[in-house]
Design a protein around this motif. Structure first.
Motif, PDB file in Angstrom:
ATOM      1  N   MET A 123       0.844  -1.203   0.000  1.00 44.69           N
ATOM      2  CA  MET A 123       0.000   0.000   0.000  1.00 44.69           C
ATOM      3  C   MET A 123       0.877   1.250   0.000  1.00 44.69           C
ATOM      4  O   MET A 123       0.673   2.170  -0.761  1.00 44.69           O
TER       5      MET A 123
ATOM      6  N   ARG B   3       2.643   1.666  -3.352  1.00 46.17           N
ATOM      7  CA  ARG B   3       1.766   2.183  -4.413  1.00 46.17           C
ATOM      8  C   ARG B   3       1.538   3.675  -4.256  1.00 46.17           C
ATOM      9  O   ARG B   3       1.519   4.425  -5.219  1.00 46.17           O
ATOM     10  N   PHE B   4       1.354   4.068  -3.013  1.00 49.31           N
ATOM     11  CA  PHE B   4       1.067   5.478  -2.750  1.00 49.31           C
ATOM     12  C   PHE B   4       2.243   6.355  -3.163  1.00 49.31           C
ATOM     13  O   PHE B   4       2.088   7.369  -3.820  1.00 49.31           O
TER      14      PHE B   4
ATOM     15  N   ALA C  98       2.517   6.578  -6.787  1.00 51.14           N
ATOM     16  CA  ALA C  98       1.501   7.478  -7.338  1.00 51.14           C
ATOM     17  C   ALA C  98       1.917   8.927  -7.193  1.00 51.14           C
ATOM     18  O   ALA C  98       1.827   9.720  -8.124  1.00 51.14           O
TER      19      ALA C  98
ATOM     20  N   ALA D 151       4.602   9.818  -9.581  1.00 50.93           N
ATOM     21  CA  ALA D 151       4.066   9.994 -10.936  1.00 50.93           C
ATOM     22  C   ALA D 151       3.436  11.365 -11.081  1.00 50.93           C
ATOM     23  O   ALA D 151       3.644  12.059 -12.072  1.00 50.93           O
ATOM     24  N   CYS D 152       2.655  11.752 -10.061  1.00 49.73           N
ATOM     25  CA  CYS D 152       2.010  13.069 -10.116  1.00 49.73           C
ATOM     26  C   CYS D 152       3.061  14.167 -10.192  1.00 49.73           C
ATOM     27  O   CYS D 152       2.941  15.108 -10.972  1.00 49.73           O
TER      28      CYS D 152
ATOM     29  N   VAL E  29       6.132  13.968 -11.262  1.00 48.27           N
ATOM     30  CA  VAL E  29       6.812  13.973 -12.560  1.00 48.27           C
ATOM     31  C   VAL E  29       5.986  14.759 -13.575  1.00 48.27           C
ATOM     32  O   VAL E  29       6.495  15.583 -14.321  1.00 48.27           O
TER      33      VAL E  29
ATOM     34  N   LEU F 177       2.107  10.889 -20.226  1.00 48.89           N
ATOM     35  CA  LEU F 177       2.396  11.081 -18.806  1.00 48.89           C
ATOM     36  C   LEU F 177       1.117  11.254 -18.000  1.00 48.89           C
ATOM     37  O   LEU F 177       0.942  10.671 -16.923  1.00 48.89           O
TER      38      LEU F 177
ATOM     39  N   THR G 234      -0.678   7.995 -17.689  1.00 46.92           N
ATOM     40  CA  THR G 234      -0.020   7.112 -16.727  1.00 46.92           C
ATOM     41  C   THR G 234      -0.338   7.537 -15.303  1.00 46.92           C
ATOM     42  O   THR G 234      -0.689   6.713 -14.452  1.00 46.92           O
ATOM     43  N   ALA G 235      -0.237   8.844 -15.041  1.00 44.09           N
ATOM     44  CA  ALA G 235      -0.545   9.338 -13.699  1.00 44.09           C
ATOM     45  C   ALA G 235      -1.997   9.041 -13.345  1.00 44.09           C
ATOM     46  O   ALA G 235      -2.312   8.619 -12.236  1.00 44.09           O
TER      47      ALA G 235
ATOM     48  N   VAL H 219      -2.395   5.358 -12.460  1.00 43.01           N
ATOM     49  CA  VAL H 219      -1.884   4.998 -11.144  1.00 43.01           C
ATOM     50  C   VAL H 219      -2.819   5.485 -10.038  1.00 43.01           C
ATOM     51  O   VAL H 219      -3.259   4.723  -9.176  1.00 43.01           O
ATOM     52  N   VAL H 220      -3.150   6.786 -10.083  1.00 40.02           N
ATOM     53  CA  VAL H 220      -3.968   7.366  -9.021  1.00 40.02           C
ATOM     54  C   VAL H 220      -5.360   6.750  -9.004  1.00 40.02           C
ATOM     55  O   VAL H 220      -5.880   6.351  -7.963  1.00 40.02           O
TER      56      VAL H 220
ATOM     57  N   PHE I 101      -5.461   3.146  -7.826  1.00 37.81           N
ATOM     58  CA  PHE I 101      -5.238   3.087  -6.392  1.00 37.81           C
ATOM     59  C   PHE I 101      -6.505   3.458  -5.625  1.00 37.81           C
ATOM     60  O   PHE I 101      -7.009   2.688  -4.806  1.00 37.81           O
TER      61      PHE I 101
ATOM     62  N   LEU J  55      -5.374  16.308 -14.529  1.00 38.20           N
ATOM     63  CA  LEU J  55      -5.224  15.086 -13.725  1.00 38.20           C
ATOM     64  C   LEU J  55      -6.418  14.940 -12.784  1.00 38.20           C
ATOM     65  O   LEU J  55      -7.020  13.869 -12.667  1.00 38.20           O
TER      66      LEU J  55
ATOM     67  N   TRP K  67      -1.847  -8.225   6.721  1.00 34.78           N
ATOM     68  CA  TRP K  67      -0.961  -7.789   5.648  1.00 34.78           C
ATOM     69  C   TRP K  67      -0.603  -8.932   4.709  1.00 34.78           C
ATOM     70  O   TRP K  67      -0.698  -8.826   3.493  1.00 34.78           O
TER      71      TRP K  67
ATOM     72  N   PHE L 140      -3.436 -10.083   2.696  1.00 32.59           N
ATOM     73  CA  PHE L 140      -3.712  -9.160   1.597  1.00 32.59           C
ATOM     74  C   PHE L 140      -2.734  -9.396   0.442  1.00 32.59           C
ATOM     75  O   PHE L 140      -3.117  -9.549  -0.709  1.00 32.59           O
TER      76      PHE L 140
END
Lengths: 353, 285, 260
Positions: free
Chosen positions: A1, A4-5, A8, A11-12, A14, C67, C70-71, C74-75, C78, C134, C172, C175
């Motif tokens: 977790m 990933r955060f 993320a 990425a933002c 960048v 870009l 991709t962002a 990911v976001v 998530f 974004l 954990w 998961f």
């Protein structure tokens, strides 16, 4: 977790960093029509190399769009190109900065009647420098249309049904309809007659174009034969795109416009903007632009004098009888402008019925 | 104690997404609603006051309501065509094609999504214009036939939109069809039902959630389009979407644009209110 | 009868695919046409691919799009996966409301969402640009992510997790070792969906683009309106070839991981 955060967020970041961009070199932001001289690759190259800067262009396809961009992007553009109708509006809203003519060496060579144009001024301050002037009228493909055509009513002629190209612009539409109904295009009194005249175009119009490029593309593809157009653009279509067109200034008259370079308020590179205006006015730029590509008439008399005898501008615009038929565009009140916008929107909708 | 931890779990898992949605969707929509009651844009040195004028303007002429109806009709036409063309395709894919072929064809249906939608729309102008691809093909097959000029017309807009949205219908219908239990069909057949009855009474009703999802995914975006009408429609290209866009880009009349947007939204919500029970019932969300 | 149905079915599919691919084929062919005015017939040439390399605007817009997508992927994946997990695991008051609130981004025309975002971001000072885009793209793709991952989770048997617990694994480990591998295909699919939504998103990007900062769809629209060259076709051809490759690669992976 957590991984990933973090990924993320990186990425933002960048994305944001790259958006911030590499602004190492000073960059001149120019807002102009597409294909209207200032974005000629050779011109940009000369300027960039001479002053060691980058030149970035942004475009609009109508003066209305120019206004919106000025209002919504303060501090972004260094130099913009409005005309005599829209400069007063921009001045009134505090969107422009006064220009210092002493920083522009070619200013002295301008046609005296175009140096201190009232629409470009507020009090003693000059807000725009005259650059080019030309005519809005129409042009036709000489291979497909038997000329000569000398009346504006040709656009309404049933023989051209479905063969007409029209500029999607409210002010120009109203002006053309005014000329066609015998009214003063700068101050038409009978808007209903104008609306009806425009509605009569329903079966005429094939292409509602929004850029010179579209005009050229669709004329070349045979989508239309006769269309509303600008004088300098017609020259460019002939010379650069090699399409046989004839530009018409009909007996009823035609609108003449004057474009001027202006500097928006809080422009990042004020001094560089002045240098740009100077370059745009220079014979060095203008003569090459007109001879290699095709351009409207320059406000710089010295530049015009250096044009070859057979240039389009010298031929068409040298005839005094023709010049007499020209009506220069005057500024209009805000309510008028909004009313024209609504009228044109309604007309366009009724075209679809 | 367990309960508290459970609540924190729920909040922790859902909060990020919903905070994001609040910032990016719900607050903007509220702001736009407020804007629609302003006389003019309230920044850039302008003073704005509250007014109902924009909503009144909508009803004053017949032009705006007619325009809205035109956009709704466009949505209906495009959705109907997507349904008529897409359902058989999804059916063929789900029921008559097997194995490796099915996956490959499915991917082929999805691949156009990855080509740029604007370039695809522009390519339609090359196909549909007079002396374009289609015109030349027709001339070649039937020499002497008149010029075919489909561009800058309502049909051109419909063709471009159907082309863009067809994969949605094929996808959602395919997913729904694929999840139908074979045993139901076998049972129906063993009870003596003919193929058509099996389809009408078993297959089609079970595929309905997919169809409805497709309808929503297509109708909603289509009634607000402005790009396709602009590029393909020419003088036939005036829709509510183009008029709203012009308020923001040309006229700088954001409050009026906001009012028009909200009226459009009201229309959409009204129509969706009819369909929502079906969606919820099938637990698509 | 069955056989006829099969042939007719395949023939119909072929027809539909032909319709779907017609403009794409035209788009690719025009990338190799020398004429800058898109006139027919085609004169074969590679000049547009070469000049594409010098077109800073277009390349920058393409890069921005990649870009940003991709962002967004990911976001959005998530945030959406977390929410989907919450919906799958727990029953709670307000769950139905929360699920309903995922509908606006799908149920509201992008034009309305785009203009609303423009108004709000401009007013509040967030402004326009890639960061604003974004915000918008993630919001628009979230519902799809939740739906796709949710669908995957529906088939996921909780007893697997409980078995892991009973064997002594902590939350954990459970998961990471049990839940994640099972839902991964769904998450990957959702991610690709989010990428696609963002990459091809025109309407919202159009209103949120800042001067000098454009994504590929916005840049192409500007080009269509003000000055289009086949460099765009060249770029689009490259994109579709790359996507085809990616698509095949993902399809292979998906198969090997096995369905179900």
């Amino acid at each position: 977790m957590g991984g990933r955060f973090r990924g993320a967020l990186t990425a933002c970041l960048v994305v944001l960093l790259l958006a911030g961009g590499a602004a190492a070199q000073p960059t001149l932001h120019v807002l102009n029509w597409q294909g209207y001289g200032s974005d000629e690759p050779w011109a940009v190259e000369i300027f960039e190399q001479r002053y060691g800067v980058r030149v970035v262009h942004d475009y609009f396809s109508s003066e209305e769009e120019l206004l919106t961009k000025l209002r919504t992007s303060p501090g972004v553009y260094d130099v913009v190109l409005p005309n005599t109708v829209y400069v007063p509006i921009a001045i009134r809203e505090g969107l422009l900065e006064p220009i210092d003519p002493s920083l522009i060496t070619n200013f002295a060579d301008l046609d005296p009647t175009l140096q201190w144009v009232p629409e470009f001024m507020d009090g003693d301050d000059l807000y725009a420098v005259s650059w080019t002037w030309g005519v809005t009228s129409f042009a036709y493909h000489t291979g497909r249309v038997a000329g000569p055509v000398d009346t504006i009513q040709a656009l309404w002629d049933p023989q051209f049904a479905g063969r007409v190209g029209w500029w999607d612009d409210s002010l120009t539409s109203v002006q053309l309809a005014a000329l066609a109904t015998g009214q003063d295009p700068n101050n038409p009194t009978d808007l209903n007659a104008i609306r009806d005249k425009l509605l009569a175009l329903k079966d005429q119009i094939q292409v509602l174009w929004t850029s010179e490029d579209e005009w050229n593309r669709f004329l070349a593809a045979g989508a239309f034969d006769i269309g509303v157009y600008w004088s300098g653009s017609a020259a460019r279509t002939q010379k650069f795109f090699g399409l046989p067109v004839e530009f018409v200034i009909p007996q009823e008259g035609a609108m003449a416009w004057l474009d001027g370079w202006a500097i928006p308020k809080n422009a990042p590179n004020r001094e560089l903007a002045h240098k740009w205006i100077d370059f745009m006015l220079s014979p060095e730029f203008y003569v090459r632009w007109d001879t290699e590509v095709g351009a409207p008439a320059s406000a710089n008399l010295a530049a015009m004098a250096q044009l070859p005898e057979d240039s389009f501008n010298r031929q068409v615009l040298a005839d005094p009888a023709v010049v007499e038929r020209l009506v220069f565009m005057k500024p209009i009140a805000e309510e008028q402008r909004v009313r024209y916008l609504q009228l044109w929107q309604e007309v366009k909708f009724r075209f679809t019925l | 104690m367990r309960d508290g931890r459970r609540t924190w779990s729920i909040v922790g898992l859902t909060a990020p997404a919903y905070l994001w949605l609040t910032l990016a969707v719900f607050l903007p929509l509220s702001a736009m609603l407020y804007f629609s009651f302003l006389t003019q844009v309230p920044f850039g040195g302008r003073e704005a006051s509250l007014t109902l004028q924009h909503y009144r303007t909508f009803w004053e002429l017949d032009f705006y309501p007619l325009l809205t109806w035109r956009s709704i009709k466009l949505g209906l036409h495009v959705t109907a065509w997507c349904l008529v063309l897409g359902y058989p395709a999804a059916y063929a894919l789900a029921r008559t094609v097997k194995g490796r072929w099915r996956e490959s064809l499915f991917l082929l249906v999805i691949l156009p999504f990855w080509s740029n939608s604007l370039v695809r729309v522009y390519s339609w102008t090359i196909v549909l214009r007079s002396d374009g691809v289609l015109d030349r093909l027709v001339q070649w097959l039937f020499p002497g036939a008149g010029p075919l000029n489909l561009l800058f017309s309502y049909p051109a807009i419909v063709i471009g939109l159907v082309h863009a949205f067809l994969p949605y219908m094929i996808l959602t219908t395919y997913v729904a069809l694929q999840s139908i239990d074979e045993r139901l069909l076998e049972a129906a057949q063993s009870l003596g039902a003919r193929p058509w009855t099996v389809f009408a009474r078993v297959v089609f009703p079970l595929s309905l959630p997919g169809v409805i999802a497709g309808v929503v995914l297509i109708f909603v975006p289509v009634i607000g389009v402005f790009m396709e009408p602009r590029v393909l429609g020419g003088r036939a290209g005036t829709m509510l979407g183009t008029v709203i866009e012009e308020q923001f880009v040309q006229a700088f009349n954001w409050p009026f644009g906001a009012a028009l947007s909200f009226i459009l939204l009201a229309v959409v919500l009204l129509l969706l209110a009819v369909f929502y029970p079906f969606l919820r019932g099938r637990r698509l969300v | 009868m069955r056989f006829l149905g099969g042939v007719a079915g395949r023939a119909y599919l072929a027809l539909m695919l032909a319709f779907l691919y017609l403009p794409i084929v035209v788009m690719v062919l025009m990338a190799f046409n020398r004429s800058s005015l898109y006139t027919l017939p085609i004169e074969w040439d590679l000049i547009w691919f070469r000049s594409l390399l010098h077109n800073q605007r277009l390349l920058q817009a393409g890069l921005n799009s990649v870009l940003l997508a991709t962002a967004t992927m990911v976001v959005s994946t998530f945030l959406g996966t977390l929410a989907a997990l919450a919906f799958h695991r727990y029953e709670f008051r307000g769950k139905a409301l929360l699920q309903a609130l995922l509908l606006p981004p799908i149920a509201i025309p992008w034009l309305i969402l785009g203009t609303a975002m423009l108004i709000f971001f401009f007013w509040v000072g967030i402004g326009r640009g890639l960061h604003a885009m974004l915000l918008g793209h993630v919001a628009l793709s979230l519902p799809y992510v939740v739906m796709v991952v949710g669908a995957r989770l529906k088939g996921f048997d909780r007893t697997l997790e409980e078995a892991a617990y009973s064997l002594g694994a902590n939350p954990w480990q459970t998961f990471l070792r049990v839940t994640v591998p099972v839902i991964l295909p769904g998450v990957v699919a959702a991610g690709l969906f989010a990428f696609t939504v963002s990459f091809d998103m025109f309407v919202v990007s159009y209103f949120l683009a800042a001067p000098g900062v454009a994504t590929l769809p916005v840049e192409i629209y500007t080009a269509i309106r003000t000055g289009l060259t086949p460099e765009i076709n060249a770029l689009s051809t490259i994109i579709i070839v790359v996507s085809m490759g990616l698509m095949l690669a993902v399809a292979r992976l998906y198969n090997f991981a096995g369905d179900k």
